[in-house]
Design an enzyme around this catalytic site. Structure first.
Site, PDB file in Angstrom:
ATOM      1  N   GLY A  71       0.826  -1.211   0.000  1.00 43.48           N
ATOM      2  CA  GLY A  71       0.000   0.000   0.000  1.00 43.48           C
ATOM      3  C   GLY A  71       0.856   1.255   0.000  1.00 43.48           C
ATOM      4  O   GLY A  71       0.531   2.253  -0.660  1.00 43.48           O
ATOM      5  N   THR A  72       1.943   1.211   0.719  1.00 46.32           N
ATOM      6  CA  THR A  72       2.830   2.378   0.805  1.00 46.32           C
ATOM      7  C   THR A  72       3.376   2.739  -0.574  1.00 46.32           C
ATOM      8  O   THR A  72       3.401   3.919  -0.958  1.00 46.32           O
ATOM      9  CB  THR A  72       4.000   2.079   1.776  1.00 46.32           C
ATOM     10  N   ASN A 151      -7.454   4.209   9.229  1.00 40.18           N
ATOM     11  CA  ASN A 151      -6.907   3.011   9.855  1.00 40.18           C
ATOM     12  C   ASN A 151      -6.976   3.039  11.378  1.00 40.18           C
ATOM     13  O   ASN A 151      -6.894   2.003  12.017  1.00 40.18           O
ATOM     14  CB  ASN A 151      -5.453   2.793   9.414  1.00 40.18           C
ATOM     15  N   GLN A 179      -7.603   0.272   3.953  1.00 42.74           N
ATOM     16  CA  GLN A 179      -8.428  -0.263   5.053  1.00 42.74           C
ATOM     17  C   GLN A 179      -9.843  -0.611   4.613  1.00 42.74           C
ATOM     18  O   GLN A 179     -10.550  -1.320   5.311  1.00 42.74           O
ATOM     19  CB  GLN A 179      -8.488   0.747   6.211  1.00 42.74           C
ATOM     20  N   SER A 199      -3.803  -2.986  -0.499  1.00 43.10           N
ATOM     21  CA  SER A 199      -2.719  -3.802   0.050  1.00 43.10           C
ATOM     22  C   SER A 199      -3.278  -5.142   0.526  1.00 43.10           C
ATOM     23  O   SER A 199      -4.245  -5.178   1.303  1.00 43.10           O
ATOM     24  CB  SER A 199      -2.087  -3.061   1.234  1.00 43.10           C
ATOM     25  N   HIS A 201      -2.332  -7.584   2.553  1.00 42.42           N
ATOM     26  CA  HIS A 201      -2.264  -8.163   3.905  1.00 42.42           C
ATOM     27  C   HIS A 201      -3.354  -7.647   4.836  1.00 42.42           C
ATOM     28  O   HIS A 201      -3.481  -8.100   5.970  1.00 42.42           O
ATOM     29  CB  HIS A 201      -0.871  -7.985   4.520  1.00 42.42           C
ATOM     30  N   THR A 237      10.653  -7.494 -11.524  1.00 40.51           N
ATOM     31  CA  THR A 237      10.073  -8.829 -11.733  1.00 40.51           C
ATOM     32  C   THR A 237       8.927  -9.006 -10.750  1.00 40.51           C
ATOM     33  O   THR A 237       9.056  -8.695  -9.567  1.00 40.51           O
ATOM     34  CB  THR A 237      11.150  -9.916 -11.522  1.00 40.51           C
ATOM     35  N   CYS A 325       4.166   5.708  21.656  1.00 46.31           N
ATOM     36  CA  CYS A 325       5.442   5.511  22.362  1.00 46.31           C
ATOM     37  C   CYS A 325       6.218   4.327  21.807  1.00 46.31           C
ATOM     38  O   CYS A 325       7.426   4.371  21.658  1.00 46.31           O
ATOM     39  CB  CYS A 325       5.188   5.281  23.841  1.00 46.31           C
TER      40      CYS A 325
HETATM   41  N1  PLP Z   1      -2.641   3.125   4.057  1.00 47.19           N
HETATM   42  C1  PLP Z   1      -3.374   2.731   5.123  1.00 47.19           C
HETATM   43  C2  PLP Z   1      -4.678   3.406   5.385  1.00 47.19           C
HETATM   44  C3  PLP Z   1      -2.910   1.727   5.959  1.00 47.19           C
HETATM   45  O1  PLP Z   1      -3.636   1.345   7.018  1.00 47.19           O
HETATM   46  C4  PLP Z   1      -1.677   1.114   5.673  1.00 47.19           C
HETATM   47  C5  PLP Z   1      -1.126   0.069   6.566  1.00 47.19           C
HETATM   48  O2  PLP Z   1      -1.342   0.082   7.753  1.00 47.19           O
HETATM   49  C6  PLP Z   1      -0.965   1.546   4.533  1.00 47.19           C
HETATM   50  C7  PLP Z   1      -1.479   2.543   3.761  1.00 47.19           C
HETATM   51  C8  PLP Z   1       0.346   0.925   4.173  1.00 47.19           C
HETATM   52  O3  PLP Z   1       0.141  -0.339   3.596  1.00 47.19           O
HETATM   53  P1  PLP Z   1       1.357  -1.383   3.521  1.00 47.19           P
HETATM   54  O4  PLP Z   1       1.547  -1.923   4.899  1.00 47.19           O
HETATM   55  O5  PLP Z   1       0.906  -2.421   2.552  1.00 47.19           O
HETATM   56  O6  PLP Z   1       2.527  -0.622   3.018  1.00 47.19           O
END
Ligand code: PLP
Length: 397
Positions: A71-72, A151, A179, A199, A201, A237, A325
């Site tokens: 997702g990032t 999230n 999410q 994403s 996972h 790849t 923290c």
């Molecule tokens: N965006 C949101 C709203 C998320 O909750 C997350 C992961 O917690 C991400 C992006 C990032 O996804 P990834 O862990 O696949 O990089």
């Protein structure tokens, strides 16, 4: 010892059926999808089948799905790609103050590169007012990025309305749907979305694989340069097993969405009710209704979220806190602060995110354990002691 996992927003367990689908692509079908011989073609076919499955889950074209590593990456690619491609058109971009760091930090990076950013604050209920997004638009705005669902507090944003605003002003619209996918049905045709991050996972798929939806005709610059994969738009790849797993996980999630949501919501609502009944001095964060069915987020006054998470862990409950923290920062979550909560209250937060593997039989244990831990932590809190003494003194007057 009991183990109850209540942190499905952080990640989910890989579905065994998904793993089964993935395994052959980790051993027997090892070919590089870019190779033209048989073993390579098998890998290529698996990727294209996955692309078909994913596009049919979102009602979009298979050519609009691009595989990424997470997702990032999808968020980074969408934002940096739009900014760089449209630099001559304008250098102003808009987002909200409750985005995931994958979006917010990318916006701040773009600011360092000379782009102007507008970070629109959400309302007290954790939802952005589309009128405020529209008000932030300028002649040189090239992108609006608003997450589908948050999230931390689970609030669902008015994506359709924001999409319409973006379309009206001829601005590209990106949504981070990481999410939302698997919990909210998403029909892209209905929503005026130009770019969407997902994403695997988060919906019982494997870690390290994601996708970016790019509407046909939308031009953005590449993030990764190199080989000609993904129609020359994303070099590297392909993670074939990951892609196959993501498609299978998405199909399972979408096919069972209503049934799973009903089950999860039932548990979530009972836990919420139980906590509200048993524990005084709490604040419920985020809109009551416009939120993901799997999310509750409370602030318990007079305690530290981190202590709460650790004590719950001792009792077999995995949960999360917006108090950061553990991640090396003493600041509470930017999302809770965006709701207008003072630091000391935001520090006492607890996020519970439920999943299809949770059981109704565990509700009492969850509620009783949280109540017990909050009670113990408050007994140790000098702030709570002062508060109670002041209350008693006031009562006696
Ligand atoms: N965006 C949101 C709203 C998320 O909750 C997350 C992961 O917690 C991400 C992006 C990032 O996804 P990834 O862990 O696949 O990089």
């Amino acid at each position: 010892m009991k183990h109850i996992y209540l942190d499905h927003a952080a990640t989910t367990q890989l579905d065994k059926r998904v793993l089964e689908k993935m395994l052959p692509y980790m051993s027997d079908y090892y070919g590089n999808p870019s190779s033209i011989y048989d073993v390579g073609r098998k890998s290529k076919n698996a990727i294209e089948e996955a692309r078909d499955t994913i596009s049919s889950c979102f009602n979009c074209k298979n050519t609009e799905i691009y595989f990424t590593s997470c997702g990032t990456e999808s968020d980074n690619w969408a934002i940096k790609g739009v900014c760089s491609f449209n630099r001559n058109k304008g250098m102003h971009i808009i987002t909200t103050n409750i985005e995931h760091h994958a979006v917010l930090d990318t916006f701040h990076y773009m600011k360092k590169l000379g782009y102007d950013i507008s970070v629109v604050p959400v309302e007290k209920n954790g939802i952005v007012d589309p009128a405020k997004i529209e008000k932030a638009i300028r002649k040189d705005t090239i992108l609006i990025s608003v997450m589908f669902a948050n999230n931390e507090i689970g609030t669902i944003q008015p994506i359709k309305e924001i999409g319409e605003i973006a379309k009206k002003h001829n601005i590209l619209f990106h949504t981070d749907a990481v999410q939302a996918v698997g919990t909210i049905p998403i029909d892209i045709q209905n929503l005026n979305i130009d770019l969407m991050s997902i994403s695997a996972h988060k919906f019982y798929g494997p870690k390290g694989v994601g996708a970016l939806y790019i509407r046909r005709g939308v031009m953005i610059d590449n993030l990764l340069h190199g080989g000609g994969q993904e129609k020359t738009r994303r070099a590297a790849t392909e993670n074939i097993a990951g892609i196959v797993g993501m498609a299978e996980a998405l199909k399972i999630a979408v096919d069972n969405l209503e049934e799973n949501n009903n089950h999860i919501k039932k548990i979530r609502d009972l836990v919420k009710k139980g906590i509200e009944k048993k524990i005084p001095y709490i604040i419920y964060n985020g809109d009551e209704d416009k939120r993901l069915v799997n999310n509750i987020n409370f602030c318990f006054r007079f305690i530290e979220g981190e202590g709460l998470i650790l004590m719950l862990d001792f009792k077999g409950i995995s949960s999360s806190s917006g108090s950061a923290c553990t991640s090396g920062s003493l600041d509470p979550s930017h999302v809770l602060l965006a709701l207008g909560l003072p630091h000391e209250i935001a520090h006492g937060s607890l996020r519970l995110t439920f999943g299809r593997d949770n059981s109704l039989d565990d509700v009492d244990y969850i509620v009783d354990t949280i109540a017990d831990v909050v009670f113990k932590l408050r007994q140790m809190s000098p702030l709570y002691e002062t508060f109670i003494k002041t209350n008693q003194a006031n009562d006696n007057q």
